[in-house]
Every structure is written in structure tokens, then in C-alpha cells.
Scaffold this motif. Structure first.
Motif, PDB file in Angstrom:
ATOM      1  N   PHE A 363       0.692  -1.178  -0.206  1.00  0.00           N
ATOM      2  CA  PHE A 363       0.019   0.038  -0.205  1.00  0.00           C
ATOM      3  C   PHE A 363       0.980   1.087  -0.037  1.00  0.00           C
ATOM      4  N   VAL A 364       1.978   1.566   0.555  1.00  0.00           N
ATOM      5  CA  VAL A 364       2.565   2.459   1.077  1.00  0.00           C
ATOM      6  C   VAL A 364       3.034   2.931  -0.277  1.00  0.00           C
ATOM      7  N   THR A 365       4.001   1.291  -1.122  1.00  0.00           N
ATOM      8  CA  THR A 365       4.241   1.634  -1.909  1.00  0.00           C
ATOM      9  C   THR A 365       3.436   2.653  -3.038  1.00  0.00           C
ATOM     10  N   ALA A 366       2.095   2.159  -3.601  1.00  0.00           N
ATOM     11  CA  ALA A 366       1.286   2.444  -4.271  1.00  0.00           C
ATOM     12  C   ALA A 366       1.456   4.019  -3.999  1.00  0.00           C
ATOM     13  N   LEU A 367       0.899   3.798  -2.953  1.00  0.00           N
ATOM     14  CA  LEU A 367       0.987   5.835  -2.438  1.00  0.00           C
ATOM     15  C   LEU A 367       1.498   6.659  -2.684  1.00  0.00           C
ATOM     16  N   THR A 368       2.834   6.388  -2.487  1.00  0.00           N
ATOM     17  CA  THR A 368       4.013   6.689  -2.715  1.00  0.00           C
ATOM     18  C   THR A 368       3.887   7.257  -4.627  1.00  0.00           C
ATOM     19  N   LEU A 373       4.014  10.910  -8.848  1.00  0.00           N
ATOM     20  CA  LEU A 373       2.868  11.200 -10.585  1.00  0.00           C
ATOM     21  C   LEU A 373       2.000  12.707 -10.331  1.00  0.00           C
ATOM     22  N   LEU A 374       1.453  12.987  -8.260  1.00  0.00           N
ATOM     23  CA  LEU A 374       0.462  14.431  -8.504  1.00  0.00           C
ATOM     24  C   LEU A 374       2.011  15.312  -8.231  1.00  0.00           C
ATOM     25  N   SER A 375       3.605  15.015  -8.092  1.00  0.00           N
ATOM     26  CA  SER A 375       3.605  16.073  -7.668  1.00  0.00           C
ATOM     27  C   SER A 375       4.926  16.477  -9.097  1.00  0.00           C
ATOM     28  N   VAL A 376       4.664  15.345 -10.017  1.00  0.00           N
ATOM     29  CA  VAL A 376       4.673  15.724 -11.282  1.00  0.00           C
ATOM     30  C   VAL A 376       4.561  16.941 -12.655  1.00  0.00           C
ATOM     31  N   ALA A 377       2.656  16.158 -12.192  1.00  0.00           N
ATOM     32  CA  ALA A 377       1.853  17.144 -12.635  1.00  0.00           C
ATOM     33  C   ALA A 377       1.717  18.681 -11.689  1.00  0.00           C
ATOM     34  N   ARG A 378       2.475  18.502 -10.608  1.00  0.00           N
ATOM     35  CA  ARG A 378       1.654  19.662  -9.905  1.00  0.00           C
ATOM     36  C   ARG A 378       3.100  21.341 -10.761  1.00  0.00           C
ATOM     37  N   GLU A 451       4.137  15.638   2.192  1.00  0.00           N
ATOM     38  CA  GLU A 451       4.819  17.167   2.136  1.00  0.00           C
ATOM     39  C   GLU A 451       4.410  17.433   0.530  1.00  0.00           C
ATOM     40  N   ALA A 452       4.749  16.847  -0.517  1.00  0.00           N
ATOM     41  CA  ALA A 452       5.135  17.336  -1.656  1.00  0.00           C
ATOM     42  C   ALA A 452       3.878  17.950  -2.113  1.00  0.00           C
ATOM     43  N   GLU A 457       0.504  22.487   7.603  1.00  0.00           N
ATOM     44  CA  GLU A 457      -1.371  23.064   7.982  1.00  0.00           C
ATOM     45  C   GLU A 457      -1.527  21.173   7.979  1.00  0.00           C
ATOM     46  N   SER A 458      -2.221  21.303   6.516  1.00  0.00           N
ATOM     47  CA  SER A 458      -2.791  19.900   6.186  1.00  0.00           C
ATOM     48  C   SER A 458      -2.436  18.798   7.007  1.00  0.00           C
ATOM     49  N   VAL A 459      -0.688  18.734   6.804  1.00  0.00           N
ATOM     50  CA  VAL A 459      -0.592  16.779   6.891  1.00  0.00           C
ATOM     51  C   VAL A 459      -0.117  17.192   8.398  1.00  0.00           C
ATOM     52  N   LEU A 460      -0.149  17.919   9.330  1.00  0.00           N
ATOM     53  CA  LEU A 460      -0.373  17.558  10.314  1.00  0.00           C
ATOM     54  C   LEU A 460      -1.907  17.418  10.907  1.00  0.00           C
ATOM     55  N   SER A 461      -2.613  18.460  10.132  1.00  0.00           N
ATOM     56  CA  SER A 461      -4.387  17.779  10.275  1.00  0.00           C
ATOM     57  C   SER A 461      -4.405  16.647   9.763  1.00  0.00           C
ATOM     58  N   PHE A 462      -4.059  16.137   8.731  1.00  0.00           N
ATOM     59  CA  PHE A 462      -4.051  14.482   8.458  1.00  0.00           C
ATOM     60  C   PHE A 462      -3.040  13.903   9.190  1.00  0.00           C
TER      61      PHE A 462
END
Length: 498
Positions: A363-368, A373-378, A451-452, A457-462
């Protein structure tokens, strides 16, 4: 004395001024060297990741020193051969494409091996080209010192002799043309790149460190009337991953010199840059068809494509560069919207259906991978002047991860005693200790990835929401306190067995 401080070997962080912990009820606890010696390698690596987030202190320094001998070694470097050293000065000119009309100074990679065999075949070739000698061994690293190796002088003289021989010997010329029709144009380009290797290295260092005027000054010392030298240098700097970002500013500063030859060379680079970018994206070019890239390859190609887009937008590239940039920007947007984002959506769906495992590594590998991919897109959208197309996907990803963590904190239904088939887990059952530790570790690794994509603030809330879901206890107020709990949970099995 707190429960943690009472355990031998654990270190508690307190505020140096007040003597109190920065987050009441949560203390930074660190494992001892004895405990580290008994932990598996994967656990060691996880603790190392979490420890780097803790405040700098003597305790953290001691922990990292104890971890270092247990960390896995990095991948061994590639073996350096005479051929690899020979190619070092013009490695940025190599291409996997095989264009029908070869741009000046662009060298197809496929010709290297047959050309090297041709170069080293004559009995009179210097021994340095055949292999290292006792007097001149090959360098250990391909760095600045490697550029002083005598192999380069031997290679230049051999290239020059080969080129002269081909002029007067049709048989030699024919052998070379069987390797590539333009081989006798490529040989002078190789020779020029080898002769300019120190200049090129110095200009690269200037650009990497932001010294644009110094880079321009060094470039101009070779003379603005040597067209081939300028072509080799400018194309190498425009294609080098380390200098591509700084190239637009360098080109603008260089254009102030009002050199017609510089302007012509920059214009010639436009087509090569566009074709390189389109190949990065798997888009059809004039020389090859479109490629169906997998998500990882597409992500790897988007970043250099965005950097090449900035090169094309540089003012000295002229109208041709502007037109090519507009075309490429549209293709980048299409690739992200039609190829990358659908893959991200599918990956998020798969995350929600993955079976539970003991360490959740899958799961962690797939999440990473999804976060990458989302970091690259942004990053690419920002660099290309496009609106972010991944905002909604980020929200879905965080929600899916939070749901997974809440599920992990409770044992599977089939593992619960007296659970009737098809029954649900009681909503008010407290999380189990082992399940809670596993959920916390997954949450910490997910936070590193998020974090990427998200503000702190959002990471801490998570993390706070994950802590409540995993333990049923009030959430820590700081990230350091949360990570302290993770480090403690990693060592919990060792402490329980000791």
C-alpha cells in the motif's frame, strides 16, 4: 517521572528553559544502540526516516550515528571503461533518436559501439584506447580530475588521423558510412567536444551556481567565429539536465553580445529541443511514431519536457522558439489531462481495494507512486504556466489514505472472536495495540509523501486525524510528538521481548 522516562535506555526531550515537554503528554523518545542492533533492516530504515524529522539535538545525532552502520549501502557505481571515459565530453550530445536529418552536433547513441570498434581496430592505435595501463589507470570517478586523463589527447589525435585517412581512402570512408551516413561529420564534433571539455565543465559549474556573467565570459573566450565550437557548447548546455534550467537566462545574457552566429546557433537548437521534449512525452515527431509510455516513464519525461519548454520560451530563441513553445505547452497539457490524470485516478481506486498485509508495504509503495505522479503534474503545470489539474485528485488521495488508516487500526472482521459471517466491526471497539502501531507507521510514511502536495498545516491535520483513528487518544499538537510515538512503536516488539 513519566512512563517513557522510567524505561531504561529511552531519552526524553524537554524544554531547556521550562524543563517541560513541548507537548504535554507526548515526549520524543529514542531507542538505544542495543535495541537498534536487534531490529530488522526495514525497521532501521523507517526509524532513520522518522528521526530526520526530529529537532536537531545531541540525542538525535547519537541516534543517527547508531543507525548509520545498519543502513543499506547505496547502489554500486557503473564500471568506468575506456569507451565510457571517451564519451564523457560529449555525453550531453548523445540521443536515442535517429533523426533522418541529423541536427549539427547531435550524436546517435547507437553508433557508439561500432564506432569504438572501428576507432580501436588499427594496430597503431594508442594503448590507452584499448584499456588502462599501469602508468595511466582509469579514474575512479567521472569528475573534473577525470578530464585530465591522457586518454583524451590520444583520442583526439586518433580521431584526427582517422578523419584525414578517410579523405584520401575511399575504403575507410565507406566503412565509416556503413556505421552512419554522417559519420565523417560526427567525428569532428566528437573531436571538438573533447578539445572543449574543460571549457564546458567550467561553464556548467558557473550555470549550476547561478554565475551567468562568468558563464558568458568563459563562452566568449573560445571566439564567436568558431561555429562548430559554439554549436557543440550551446547544444550540450541546452540538453544537460544540470544546466537546462539556467540555460534561458544564459541565452538571454549571451544574446546581448549581438552575435549573428550565436543567434543562428540558438535558432538551430529550437528543433532539436522540441523533438527531445516530444520524445520525453511519447508524442509523435517527424522522425518517429508516438509511444505508449507507462505512468512512471511519463512522469520521468514530463519534468525534462517542462525544462525544455522554458528553453524554447527564452527570448533569444526568436519567433521559431515561441511557436515551438506554444505547440509544446499544448501537448504538455494534453498529456497531463489525457494520460497522466486518468492513471492517477485508477491508482487511487486501486489503493482503496488493496488487501491488508502485515507491514502494508504494498500500500505504501503504491501511495508513494501516486504522490510522485501528482507532484510531477503540479510542478510541470506551474513551470509551464498551466493551472493545476491535480487538486481534486489530491483530496481523493488523502481521503482514501485516512480511510485506510482508520481500517488498519482495528483487526479484520474474520480475526475477531465470535464474529458472525458478514457482520461489521463494532464501531465503538477501541483500537488494538499492534494494529494501532501499524496504522501509525503507515500514517507517518503517508505524511512524508503528502508534504510534496500539501501545506504543512494540512499534513499535521492529517497526522492528528490518523492518530485519533489509530489510538482513540487525543492527537499530539506537534509533528515531533507524533513522530516520537512512531519511533517508540517501531521498537515496541524489541522492548516487549527484552
Amino acid at each position: 517521572m513519566t512512563a517513557n522516562a522510567a524505561v531504561p535506555g529511552w531519552t526524553t526531550r524537554t524544554d531547556s528553559k521550562t524543563g517541560s515537554s513541548p507537548d504535554a503528554g507526548f515526549e520524543v523518545v529514542l531507542p538505544t544502540a542495543e535495541e537498534i542492533a536487534t531490529l530488522p533492516v526495514r525497521t532501521i530504515e523507517r526509524i532513520h526516516r522518522y528521526s530526520t524529522e526530529l529537532p536537531l539535538s545531541p540525542a538525535r545525532t547519537a541516534l543517527e550515528g547508531a543507525l548509520r552502520p545498519r543502513l543499506r549501502t547505496t547502489r554500486l557505481p557503473k564500471v568506468i571503461t575506456p569507451m565510457r571515459l571517451f564519451c564523457l565530453p560529449f555525453e550531453d550530445l548523445l540521443t536515442d533518436r535517429d533523426p533522418r536529418v541529423r541536427p549539427n552536433a547531435l550524436i546517435p547513441r547507437r553508433i557508439l559501439m561500432p564506432f569504438w570498434r572501428l576507432l580501436t581496430k588499427p594496430a597503431t592505435v594508442p594503448e590507452l584506447l584499448r584499456g588502462p595501463t599501469a602508468e595511466f589507470p582509469l579514474p575512479a570517478r567521472l569528475d573534473l580530475a577525470a578530464l585530465d586523463h591522457p586518454l583524451f589527447d590520444a583520442a583526439r589525435s586518433t580521431l584526427s588521423a582517422m578523419r584525414v585517412a578517410a579523405i584520401g581512402n575511399a575504403a575507410i570512408a565507406s566503412v565509416g558510412k556503413r556505421i552512419h551516413p554522417g559519420i565523417w561529420d560526427i567525428v569532428p564534433e566528437m573531436e571538438t567536444a573533447i578539445g572543449l571539455r574543460h571549457y564546458l565543465h567550467r561553464i556548467k559549474r558557473h550555470l549550476m551556481e547561478g554565475r551567468i556573467p562568468a558563464a558568458v565570459s568563459d563562452f566568449l573566450t573560445i571566439g564567436t567565429h568558431d561555429a562548430l565550437a559554439m554549436q557543440v557548447l550551446l547544444l550540450a548546455l541546452a540538453r544537460c539536465p544540470a544546466t537546462r534550467k539556467a540555460f534561458p537566462k544564459f541565452a538571454e545574457a549571451l544574446s546581448r553580445e549581438k552575435s549573428q552566429e550565436v543567434s543562428r546557433v540558438l535558432s538551430d537548437i529550437v528543433r532539436c529541443t522540441l523533438d527531445d521534449a516530444r520524445r520525453d512525452l511519447g508524442v509523435e515527431t517527424s522522425d518517429e511514431g508516438a509511444q505508449e509510455l507507462d505512468p512512471a516513464a511519463l512522469a520521468r519525461g514530463l519534468r525534462p519536457a517542462a525544462e525544455r519548454l522554458a528553453v524554447l520560451r527564452a527570448q533569444p530563441m526568436g519567433r521559431t522558439g515561441t511557436a515551438a513553445a506554444d505547440r509544446l505547452a499544448g501537448e504538455v497539457k494534453t498529456v497531463i489531462n489525457d494520460k497522466l490524470m486518468p492513471n492517477v485516478d485508477q491508482m487511487i481506486v486501486r489503493l482503496t481495494t488493496m488487501p491488508r498485509t502485515s507491514d502494508e508495504q504494498e500500500f505504501v509503495t503504491a501511495l508513494t507512486s501516486t504522490v510522485e505522479l501528482l507532484s510531477v503534474a503540479r510542478e510541470v503545470c506551474s513551470g509551464a504556466g498551466l493551472s493545476d489539474m491535480g487538486g481534486k485528485a489530491v483530496e481523493r488521495l488523502v481521503a482514501a489514505t485516512s480511510k485506510r488508516i482508520a481500517t488498519l487500526a482495528r483487526p479484520p472482521i474474520e480475526a475477531m472472536p465470535d464474529a458472525a459471517p458478514g457482520s461489521g466491526a463494532p464501531a465503538n471497539d477501541p483500537p488494538g495495540g499492534g494494529s494501532a502501531d501499524r496504522a501509525l507507521r503507515v500514517a507517518a510514511r503517508a505524511a512524508h509523501a503528502f508534504e510534496a502536495l500539501c501545506p504543512q498545516e494540512s499534513v499535521l491535520s492529517f497526522l492528528q486525524g490518523a492518530f485519533v483513528d489509530a489510538t482513540g487518544r487525543p492527537a499530539p499538537k506537534t509533528r515531533e510528538a507524533f513522530l516520537s510515538e512512531i519511533v517508540r512503536s517501531c521498537c515496541a516488539p524489541v522492548r516487549m521481548n527484552s
